[in-house]
Write a protein that holds these residues in place. Structure first.
Motif, PDB file in Angstrom:
ATOM      1  N   GLU A   3     -85.523  57.268  16.377  1.00  0.00           N
ATOM      2  CA  GLU A   3     -85.034  55.944  16.767  1.00  0.00           C
ATOM      3  C   GLU A   3     -84.647  55.939  18.232  1.00  0.00           C
ATOM      4  OE1 GLU A   3     -82.278  54.185  14.212  1.00  0.00           O
ATOM      5  OE2 GLU A   3     -83.252  54.846  12.401  1.00  0.00           O
ATOM      6  N   ARG A  11     -76.322  47.249  21.187  1.00  0.00           N
ATOM      7  CA  ARG A  11     -75.714  46.320  20.251  1.00  0.00           C
ATOM      8  C   ARG A  11     -74.569  45.571  20.946  1.00  0.00           C
ATOM      9  NH1 ARG A  11     -73.057  49.017  15.265  1.00  0.00           N
ATOM     10  NH2 ARG A  11     -75.176  49.676  14.906  1.00  0.00           N
ATOM     11  N   TYR A  24     -71.546  47.497  22.499  1.00  0.00           N
ATOM     12  CA  TYR A  24     -71.055  48.488  21.545  1.00  0.00           C
ATOM     13  C   TYR A  24     -71.958  49.700  21.613  1.00  0.00           C
ATOM     14  CZ  TYR A  24     -68.620  50.135  17.441  1.00  0.00           C
ATOM     15  OH  TYR A  24     -67.845  50.856  16.565  1.00  0.00           O
ATOM     16  N   PRO A  59     -65.347  53.654  11.603  1.00  0.00           N
ATOM     17  CA  PRO A  59     -66.595  54.418  11.689  1.00  0.00           C
ATOM     18  C   PRO A  59     -67.510  53.864  12.767  1.00  0.00           C
ATOM     19  CG  PRO A  59     -66.476  53.160   9.639  1.00  0.00           C
ATOM     20  CD  PRO A  59     -65.126  53.078  10.298  1.00  0.00           C
ATOM     21  N   GLU A  60     -68.183  54.758  13.451  1.00  0.00           N
ATOM     22  CA  GLU A  60     -68.982  54.347  14.607  1.00  0.00           C
ATOM     23  C   GLU A  60     -70.157  53.457  14.210  1.00  0.00           C
ATOM     24  OE1 GLU A  60     -66.803  55.385  17.518  1.00  0.00           O
ATOM     25  OE2 GLU A  60     -68.873  54.982  18.028  1.00  0.00           O
ATOM     26  N   ASP A  61     -70.664  53.674  13.018  1.00  0.00           N
ATOM     27  CA  ASP A  61     -71.877  52.936  12.645  1.00  0.00           C
ATOM     28  C   ASP A  61     -71.555  51.616  11.967  1.00  0.00           C
ATOM     29  OD1 ASP A  61     -72.668  54.676   9.546  1.00  0.00           O
ATOM     30  OD2 ASP A  61     -70.801  54.059  10.459  1.00  0.00           O
ATOM     31  N   GLN A  62     -70.290  51.258  11.941  1.00  0.00           N
ATOM     32  CA  GLN A  62     -69.919  49.992  11.310  1.00  0.00           C
ATOM     33  C   GLN A  62     -69.874  48.889  12.358  1.00  0.00           C
ATOM     34  OE1 GLN A  62     -67.199  50.264   8.247  1.00  0.00           O
ATOM     35  NE2 GLN A  62     -67.975  48.329   7.580  1.00  0.00           N
ATOM     36  N   PRO A  63     -70.750  47.937  12.267  1.00  0.00           N
ATOM     37  CA  PRO A  63     -70.747  46.862  13.261  1.00  0.00           C
ATOM     38  C   PRO A  63     -69.505  45.998  13.136  1.00  0.00           C
ATOM     39  CG  PRO A  63     -72.288  46.362  11.497  1.00  0.00           C
ATOM     40  CD  PRO A  63     -71.772  47.765  11.243  1.00  0.00           C
TER      41      PRO A  63
END
Ligand SMILES: [Zn+2]
Length: 70
Positions: A3, A11, A24, A59-63
């Motif tokens: 990716e 983002r 972000y 958490p880092e991957d939580q928008p």
């Protein structure tokens, strides 16, 4: 499966302090805020309102907000 798309846009989230656009991404050290000023503003508001906010980073991957809900 990689990716690492160089054309991928960072983002964008809404700055919780001023409501403006905020990048972000790791390049934005103040995320989810747009700037150091906004981060300090928010921390100040928390400190004066209540001191019950747990010292736990999201958490880092939580928008921040679901873009699909717009
Ligand atoms: Zn801001």
């Amino acid at each position: 499966m990689q990716e690492q798309d160089p054309s991928a846009k960072p983002r964008m989230v809404r700055c919780p302090a001023c409501g403006g656009d905020s990048v972000y991404a790791p390049s934005n050290r103040w995320r989810p805020f747009c700037s150091e000023r906004c981060k300090n503003l928010d921390l100040g508001a928390w400190a004066s309102e209540s001191f019950r906010v747990p010292e736990q980073a999201p958490p880092e991957d939580q928008p921040f907000g679901d873009p699909k809900e717009r």
